[in-house]
Motif scaffolding. Sequence first.
Motif, PDB file in Angstrom:
ATOM      1  N   CYS A 393       0.833  -1.204   0.000  1.00  0.00           N
ATOM      2  CA  CYS A 393       0.000   0.000   0.000  1.00  0.00           C
ATOM      3  C   CYS A 393       0.867   1.253   0.000  1.00  0.00           C
ATOM      4  O   CYS A 393       1.840   1.344   0.769  1.00  0.00           O
ATOM      5  CB  CYS A 393      -0.913   0.026   1.224  1.00  0.00           C
ATOM      6  N   ASN A 394       0.509   2.207  -0.831  1.00  0.00           N
ATOM      7  CA  ASN A 394       1.155   3.521  -0.801  1.00  0.00           C
ATOM      8  C   ASN A 394       0.116   4.586  -1.086  1.00  0.00           C
ATOM      9  O   ASN A 394      -0.793   4.394  -1.897  1.00  0.00           O
ATOM     10  CB  ASN A 394       2.294   3.594  -1.822  1.00  0.00           C
ATOM     11  N   LYS A 395       0.230   5.704  -0.405  1.00  0.00           N
ATOM     12  CA  LYS A 395      -0.730   6.791  -0.549  1.00  0.00           C
ATOM     13  C   LYS A 395      -0.445   7.542  -1.837  1.00  0.00           C
ATOM     14  O   LYS A 395       0.719   7.778  -2.210  1.00  0.00           O
ATOM     15  CB  LYS A 395      -0.651   7.733   0.646  1.00  0.00           C
ATOM     16  N   GLY A 396      -1.528   7.918  -2.527  1.00  0.00           N
ATOM     17  CA  GLY A 396      -1.357   8.662  -3.767  1.00  0.00           C
ATOM     18  C   GLY A 396      -2.663   8.777  -4.520  1.00  0.00           C
ATOM     19  O   GLY A 396      -3.719   8.329  -4.068  1.00  0.00           O
ATOM     20  N   GLU A 397      -2.604   9.411  -5.663  1.00  0.00           N
ATOM     21  CA  GLU A 397      -3.771   9.560  -6.506  1.00  0.00           C
ATOM     22  C   GLU A 397      -4.160   8.193  -7.086  1.00  0.00           C
ATOM     23  O   GLU A 397      -3.294   7.346  -7.334  1.00  0.00           O
ATOM     24  CB  GLU A 397      -3.491  10.540  -7.647  1.00  0.00           C
ATOM     25  N   PRO A 398      -5.463   7.964  -7.283  1.00  0.00           N
ATOM     26  CA  PRO A 398      -5.873   6.660  -7.823  1.00  0.00           C
ATOM     27  C   PRO A 398      -5.377   6.453  -9.255  1.00  0.00           C
ATOM     28  O   PRO A 398      -5.257   7.402 -10.030  1.00  0.00           O
ATOM     29  CB  PRO A 398      -7.403   6.727  -7.774  1.00  0.00           C
ATOM     30  N   TYR A 446      -8.097   0.611  -4.766  1.00  0.00           N
ATOM     31  CA  TYR A 446      -7.842   1.952  -4.215  1.00  0.00           C
ATOM     32  C   TYR A 446      -8.767   2.131  -3.022  1.00  0.00           C
ATOM     33  O   TYR A 446      -9.993   2.203  -3.177  1.00  0.00           O
ATOM     34  CB  TYR A 446      -8.108   3.030  -5.267  1.00  0.00           C
ATOM     35  N   VAL A 447      -8.172   2.164  -1.819  1.00  0.00           N
ATOM     36  CA  VAL A 447      -8.944   2.245  -0.580  1.00  0.00           C
ATOM     37  C   VAL A 447      -8.305   3.294   0.323  1.00  0.00           C
ATOM     38  O   VAL A 447      -7.082   3.251   0.576  1.00  0.00           O
ATOM     39  CB  VAL A 447      -8.982   0.881   0.142  1.00  0.00           C
ATOM     40  N   ASP A 448      -9.131   4.242   0.852  1.00  0.00           N
ATOM     41  CA  ASP A 448      -8.657   5.258   1.812  1.00  0.00           C
ATOM     42  C   ASP A 448      -7.422   5.990   1.291  1.00  0.00           C
ATOM     43  O   ASP A 448      -6.389   6.097   1.977  1.00  0.00           O
ATOM     44  CB  ASP A 448      -8.345   4.609   3.170  1.00  0.00           C
ATOM     45  N   ASP A 449      -7.499   6.489   0.074  1.00  0.00           N
ATOM     46  CA  ASP A 449      -6.421   7.268  -0.551  1.00  0.00           C
ATOM     47  C   ASP A 449      -5.151   6.453  -0.772  1.00  0.00           C
ATOM     48  O   ASP A 449      -4.058   7.023  -0.932  1.00  0.00           O
ATOM     49  CB  ASP A 449      -6.084   8.503   0.295  1.00  0.00           C
ATOM     50  N   ASN A 451      -3.256   3.368  -3.018  1.00  0.00           N
ATOM     51  CA  ASN A 451      -3.186   2.382  -4.094  1.00  0.00           C
ATOM     52  C   ASN A 451      -2.668   1.082  -3.512  1.00  0.00           C
ATOM     53  O   ASN A 451      -1.621   1.062  -2.847  1.00  0.00           O
ATOM     54  CB  ASN A 451      -2.252   2.863  -5.213  1.00  0.00           C
ATOM     55  N   ILE A 452      -3.406   0.006  -3.725  1.00  0.00           N
ATOM     56  CA  ILE A 452      -3.067  -1.287  -3.121  1.00  0.00           C
ATOM     57  C   ILE A 452      -2.828  -2.308  -4.228  1.00  0.00           C
ATOM     58  O   ILE A 452      -3.739  -2.655  -4.980  1.00  0.00           O
ATOM     59  CB  ILE A 452      -4.192  -1.789  -2.191  1.00  0.00           C
ATOM     60  N   PHE A 453      -1.579  -2.746  -4.347  1.00  0.00           N
ATOM     61  CA  PHE A 453      -1.252  -3.868  -5.224  1.00  0.00           C
ATOM     62  C   PHE A 453      -1.234  -5.119  -4.360  1.00  0.00           C
ATOM     63  O   PHE A 453      -0.516  -5.167  -3.346  1.00  0.00           O
ATOM     64  CB  PHE A 453       0.115  -3.662  -5.876  1.00  0.00           C
ATOM     65  N   TRP A 454      -2.014  -6.126  -4.758  1.00  0.00           N
ATOM     66  CA  TRP A 454      -2.122  -7.315  -3.916  1.00  0.00           C
ATOM     67  C   TRP A 454      -1.986  -8.595  -4.740  1.00  0.00           C
ATOM     68  O   TRP A 454      -2.215  -8.599  -5.947  1.00  0.00           O
ATOM     69  CB  TRP A 454      -3.461  -7.345  -3.181  1.00  0.00           C
TER      70      TRP A 454
END
Length: 469
Positions: A393-398, A446-449, A451-454
């Motif tokens: 997870c890292n914060k950023g624009e979708p 994209y959750v809570d601002d 970007n989640i690569f899973w």
Amino acid sequence: MSKLTLKLWISMMILILIALSFLWVVQTVLLEPYYTSLSKNEIKSKFNEISKYAKNYEELSEVIKSNIYQMQGAYIYSTQSKFISTNAVKQMKLANIESIKILLDIIENALKGKSFEDYIPVSPLENVLLIAIPIYFQDGSNCAVIIYQMISNTTSIQHVLKNQLFILSLVLIVASFILSLFIARIFTRPILAINKTVNRLAQGDLAASADVTQNDELGELSHSVDNLAKSLKKVEVLRKELIANVSHELKSPLSLIRGYAELVREISWKDEKERNENLNIIIDEAQRMSVMVNDILDYSQIQSGYLNLNTTVKELDYIINDSAFEAKKQAEKFSLEVIVINNTPDINVCVDDIKIHQVFRNLLNNAINHSKDGEKIKIISDFIEDDIRIQICNKGEPIPEEDRLIIWERYYRAQHQSGRKQGTGLGLSIVKTILDAHNMSYGIDYVDDNNIFWFEIPKIRIIDKHTLK
């Protein structure tokens, strides 16, 4: 005319000739005997109808004379009168002694009770259908009735039908010649268009299009070729971008390495602190070049079909923590913090350790390149039913929806935030290939601002430590 059109036309003509041959065989072998049998039965039926009430030779003779119009000709012979009249010879056109002898033999055999039904030749162009019927009366006498019907080879039903069939065959062959050629060209035109398009694509003309609008399998094939052309065009654009990006990325560290190496040699080699700083820059840039080169080599090896998994049982904690430790070195340069949230302790997994480390490394590098300075990057491990989901997870624009569809493709690289444009654009494609080889699902949310690569480790690859004991 193309080879395919010629082959198709010849095949259709062969089928037509086979059908015509079958018709001729049916006409010659089956229908001609049928027509003969039909004629015989008709003549016998007429005779039986008119003669069934005759009680003696005289009555039968009168009946035949009065009903002769129903048959072409008929003569009655008794044991006392076996001679052939001149009228019979003329009517039957017995033009030679041999024909007369044959008729005499037939009459004699009929008087002895032997019937006859067949053709006898009376001239080179004509036959006569001769039916000899032995008749027995109640008074003990007997006679022979000879019924004849002239069958001319030039006017018979069979000959007429043969002539008609011959003419019909010629017309059918000519029509089939033209029609089959026309159909063959219509059928092969889209195939040739598709073949021409494929050849143009092979020669590098990515703007080629088959333009086949048929609503059938050929239309679907043409549509697939057009889609292939679009995909190749997109790949070509991405490939050119990759070459430009890699050229730029390699050029920058090479320039820095050369510049700082000259600086160390000429100026800062005496100042230990400044020299070490310059050498660290050289080492960092060389390491960045090494990562890019390794990405290119790894992807080339994968695409060449040399991705063989060497699976072993490894501690998931070790894989996560070791990958986080490696990423922290790179993250510190941008004041980024790497946090591990492990909710799956004491778990072993059966994976290719080196390849899964590469998955973590590429996903973490991607997160670093897309994070602003001072942000946090999280590695989260959780149970999802019987599977384990790993999230980076890292914060950023979708990420735009259209980019999510192609972000796993080779050569693709989105515009990075915070001004960092590091990497070749092959990282996520390598991740995709390795996870596919492990039969692991993956995705982007994209959750809570964030970007989640899973990706998920399936139950079949999970081994509890207590189970091993």
